[in-house]
Write a protein that holds these residues in place. Structure first.
Motif, short mmCIF file in Angstrom:
data_model
loop_
_atom_site.label_atom_id
_atom_site.label_comp_id
_atom_site.label_asym_id
_atom_site.label_seq_id
_atom_site.Cartn_x
_atom_site.Cartn_y
_atom_site.Cartn_z
N TRP A 73 -9.35 -8.45 -2.09
CA TRP A 73 -9.35 -7.14 -3.15
C TRP A 73 -8.20 -6.85 -4.08
O TRP A 73 -8.56 -6.61 -5.30
N GLY A 74 -7.04 -6.88 -3.34
CA GLY A 74 -5.99 -6.51 -4.27
C GLY A 74 -5.60 -7.65 -5.29
O GLY A 74 -5.27 -7.32 -6.59
N ALA A 75 -5.84 -8.83 -5.04
CA ALA A 75 -5.66 -10.01 -6.04
C ALA A 75 -6.72 -9.97 -7.22
O ALA A 75 -6.62 -10.44 -8.29
N LEU A 76 -8.05 -9.25 -7.02
CA LEU A 76 -8.83 -9.13 -7.95
C LEU A 76 -8.93 -8.05 -8.61
O LEU A 76 -9.62 -7.88 -9.84
N ALA A 77 -8.20 -6.94 -8.09
CA ALA A 77 -8.29 -5.53 -8.83
C ALA A 77 -7.05 -5.59 -9.77
O ALA A 77 -6.27 -6.29 -9.90
N SER A 78 -7.03 -4.32 -10.34
CA SER A 78 -5.93 -3.92 -11.29
C SER A 78 -4.65 -3.61 -10.42
O SER A 78 -4.69 -3.59 -9.24
N TYR A 79 -3.62 -3.43 -11.35
CA TYR A 79 -2.33 -3.25 -10.79
C TYR A 79 -2.17 -2.28 -9.72
O TYR A 79 -1.87 -2.22 -8.70
N ASP A 80 -2.79 -0.93 -10.15
CA ASP A 80 -2.71 0.36 -9.41
C ASP A 80 -3.52 0.24 -7.95
O ASP A 80 -2.99 0.42 -6.98
N VAL A 81 -4.80 -0.54 -8.23
CA VAL A 81 -5.43 -0.73 -7.07
C VAL A 81 -4.92 -1.64 -6.00
O VAL A 81 -4.76 -1.59 -4.87
N ARG A 82 -4.31 -2.76 -6.58
CA ARG A 82 -3.56 -3.93 -5.95
C ARG A 82 -2.46 -3.27 -5.12
O ARG A 82 -2.24 -3.84 -3.77
#
Length: 230
Positions: A73-82
């Motif tokens: 999930w983190g690898a595919l999300a934006s920086y803040d979400v990552r």
């Protein structure tokens, strides 16, 4: 004419050497036969081993899924979400690490060639060890250490990255899983040990037994022998 003689014979049984228990149990435990005690211990430990295996594997699997899921999930999300997902992955990794490195182990096998009494005492030591392990897992240490880790992780995410909402959610979820793991941990050995110490296992303890059998008295007489053994 037939003569009948009734003969009552009292025959003391041969005293059986008791197998002393090693779990600080009452004398009632020692009076139960080794076969009954070994069977009860073997069946209980096998059941407890299965419960421990499900507990270990269940939370290890949950940790592995949480770790992998949050990393992806983190690898595919934006920086803040990552950032938040990676912190959540760290918490899941901690659950996986604890489950793998500190599982509840229940030994069911004993060394070959032991005498019946030695086998019973070996299984008693296993029961005592498992009960102590289960008690330890309910101690304050198992609550405090994960709590400190979870709070420190949440504060780092909140103070260091300003993600207070995710910090609170991650901390609350991690603490919930931690307490759930402690709450559902197998505790059967603690109860079983208390029962065993009181001899409450439904065993075939040494009990008085009686029999009636015909006997021959002299050349023409018959009779009945009443035998009491203890």
């Amino acid at each position: 004419m037939c003569a009948f003689t009734f003969c009552f014979v009292f025959v003391p049984g041969v005293a059986r050497a008791e197998c002393r228990n090693v779990v600080d149990g009452e004398r009632d435990v020692d009076a139960i036969g080794e076969a009954a005690r070994a069977r009860w211990l073997r069946e209980f430990l096998e059941e407890e081993r299965r419960d421990a295996m499900f507990w270990n594997v269940g939370f290890a699997t949950a940790g592995a899924i949480g770790l992998a899921g949050n990393l992806v999930w983190g690898a595919l999300a934006s920086y803040d979400v990552r950032v938040s997902r990676y912190f959540a992955a760290a918490a899941a990794g901690g659950l996986l690490f604890l489950s793998v490195t500190n599982p509840l182990r229940v030994k069911t096998s004993v060394p070959a060639g032991l005498s019946p009494c030695a086998e019973v005492q070996e299984r008693e030591r296993v029961l005592l060890g498992v009960a102590k392990d289960e008690t330890k897992r309910r101690s304050a240490l198992y609550h405090v250490v994960p709590l400190v880790f979870n709070v420190a992780s949440g504060l780092t995410l909140g103070l260091g990255y300003g993600h207070w909402r995710n910090a609170i959610l991650n901390t609350a979820l991690a603490e919930l899983v931690t307490e759930l793991r402690i709450f559902v941990a197998p505790q059967g050995a603690r109860t079983a040990l208390r029962r065993y110490r009181h001899g409450d296992i439904g065993g075939d303890g040494a009990k008085a037994a009686w029999t009636i059998a015909p006997i021959v008295v002299g050349q023409n007489g018959t009779g009945v022998a009443f035998t009491l053994a203890y």
